[in-house]
Design a protein around this motif. Structure first.
Motif, PDB file in Angstrom:
ATOM      1  N   SER A  21      12.738  -7.011   2.195  1.00 26.14           N
ATOM      2  CA  SER A  21      12.280  -7.475   0.882  1.00 26.14           C
ATOM      3  C   SER A  21      12.675  -8.934   0.638  1.00 26.14           C
ATOM      4  O   SER A  21      11.914  -9.684   0.040  1.00 26.14           O
TER       5      SER A  21
ATOM      6  N   THR B  26       4.787  -5.685  -1.045  1.00 27.48           N
ATOM      7  CA  THR B  26       5.908  -4.899  -0.517  1.00 27.48           C
ATOM      8  C   THR B  26       6.348  -5.478   0.834  1.00 27.48           C
ATOM      9  O   THR B  26       5.593  -6.193   1.488  1.00 27.48           O
TER      10      THR B  26
ATOM     11  N   ARG C  66      -1.630  -2.932  -3.687  1.00 21.85           N
ATOM     12  CA  ARG C  66      -0.423  -3.313  -2.934  1.00 21.85           C
ATOM     13  C   ARG C  66      -0.790  -4.072  -1.677  1.00 21.85           C
ATOM     14  O   ARG C  66      -1.764  -3.699  -1.000  1.00 21.85           O
TER      15      ARG C  66
END
Ligand code: SF4
Length: 308
Positions: free
Chosen positions: A55, A161, A202
């Motif tokens: 991340s 993501t 996403r």
């Protein structure tokens, strides 16, 4: 180690020095963003972050990409605190320092706020009721919904993501092994088959970068982070698949890339078959109103199991 020492060997045998490797990762990620049109100029981008290596890398590179275009103000970071003792607080500390350093706005939400219990408390409850549900099952279900609703509340048009190539190869096999046909077409660098105003699309800029490459990138960049593993990870089906894939990759270099490439070639046909069988209408949960494939969504079913 000198600046000309090799730090990484590509699948084709070519070796890269530190500066070549950093450039290789960045160019590959930016190419993924362009090739799959992950962002448009007017997107409000929320990056899902935990403070782990994937991340932080995706946050750093998305920020860098937008900054080059003068669009970095369109980005903010969103973390979900699951409530895992001795684990999440450390990665959230790393995340807060990171966001401060790069002047990125950070929003933190929690399972406790949204569902009334931390993940640790939910697991205790499941154990006493002797239900056969794993920690990752609860966590994954809650995380999917928490990220979507929080991103929507924050005005996001894209949710980024940190899934890397290893994650994607695992997801492909996991959904085959579980015969989850309806989930398979939704994978890929830009998720989803059908659109719905309540569902934030996403995107996965690290789609073509392996876990090993992400780890080396963070080490060479000197990102300040704990390389810790969630205490519940060892119980999961995904971890078993990850171990199996790592063993295979050691013996047969490139199998993870092959799984992902194979999937990308089959994805169009999988989407067509999905639309033929299920249509393009999104249904909504009769309890919470969120997008769902069933009359009552998985999150509401799970919530009912963890409540007193
Ligand atoms: S390993 Fe499982 S429990 Fe831990 S953060 Fe990931 S999904 Fe949640």
């Amino acid at each position: 180690m000198t600046n000309s020492s090799p730090v990484y060997k590509l699948l084709n045998g070519q070796t890269l020095t530190k500066s070549q490797f950093l450039k290789y990762v960045e160019e590959k990620v930016f190419k993924t963003m362009r090739k799959y049109k992950l962002f448009s100029l007017d997107d409000k981008i929320v990056v899902a972050v935990s403070g782990g290596k994937d991340s932080l890398t995706v946050l750093y590179l998305t920020h860098k990409y937008l900054k080059r275009k003068g669009l970095e103000k369109n980005l903010l970071a969103l973390a979900i605190d699951e409530g895992i003792e001795n684990y999440r607080s450390k990665t959230l500390d790393d995340l807060e320092k990171f966001c401060k350093k790069y002047k990125i706005q950070l929003e933190i939400r929690s399972y406790k706020q949204k569902y009334g219990k931390t993940l640790d408390e939910s697991i205790k409850k499941i154990k006493t009721s002797k239900e056969n549900i794993s920690a990752c099952n609860i966590c994954g279900t809650f995380r999917r919904q928490s990220l979507n609703t929080a991103a929507r509340e924050l005005g996001a048009t894209k949710l980024v993501t940190g899934h890397n190539l290893d994650d994607e190869a695992q997801s492909i096999l996991l959904n085959i092994f579980k015969n989850n046909f309806s989930i398979l077409p939704r994978l890929g660098p830009a998720n989803g088959v059908v659109t719905d105003s309540k569902f934030i699309p996403r995107v996965k800029p690290l789609y073509h970068i392996t876990e090993k490459e992400v780890r080396l990138y963070t080490l060479l960049k000197g990102f300040d982070l704990h390389y810790s593993v969630c205490p519940y990870a060892k119980d999961s089906f995904r971890t078993n698949i990850a171990v199996m894939l790592n063993e295979l990759e050691d013996k047969h270099k490139g199998v993870k890339h092959s799984i992902v490439q194979f999937y990308l070639q089959a994805q169009g046909a999988l989407k067509e078959q999905f639309l033929e069988e299920k249509g393009n209408q999104v249904t909504h949960c009769s309890v919470c109103g969120e997008p769902s494939q069933r009359p009552v969504c998985n999150t509401c079913m799970m919530k009912s199991k963890i409540q007193e």
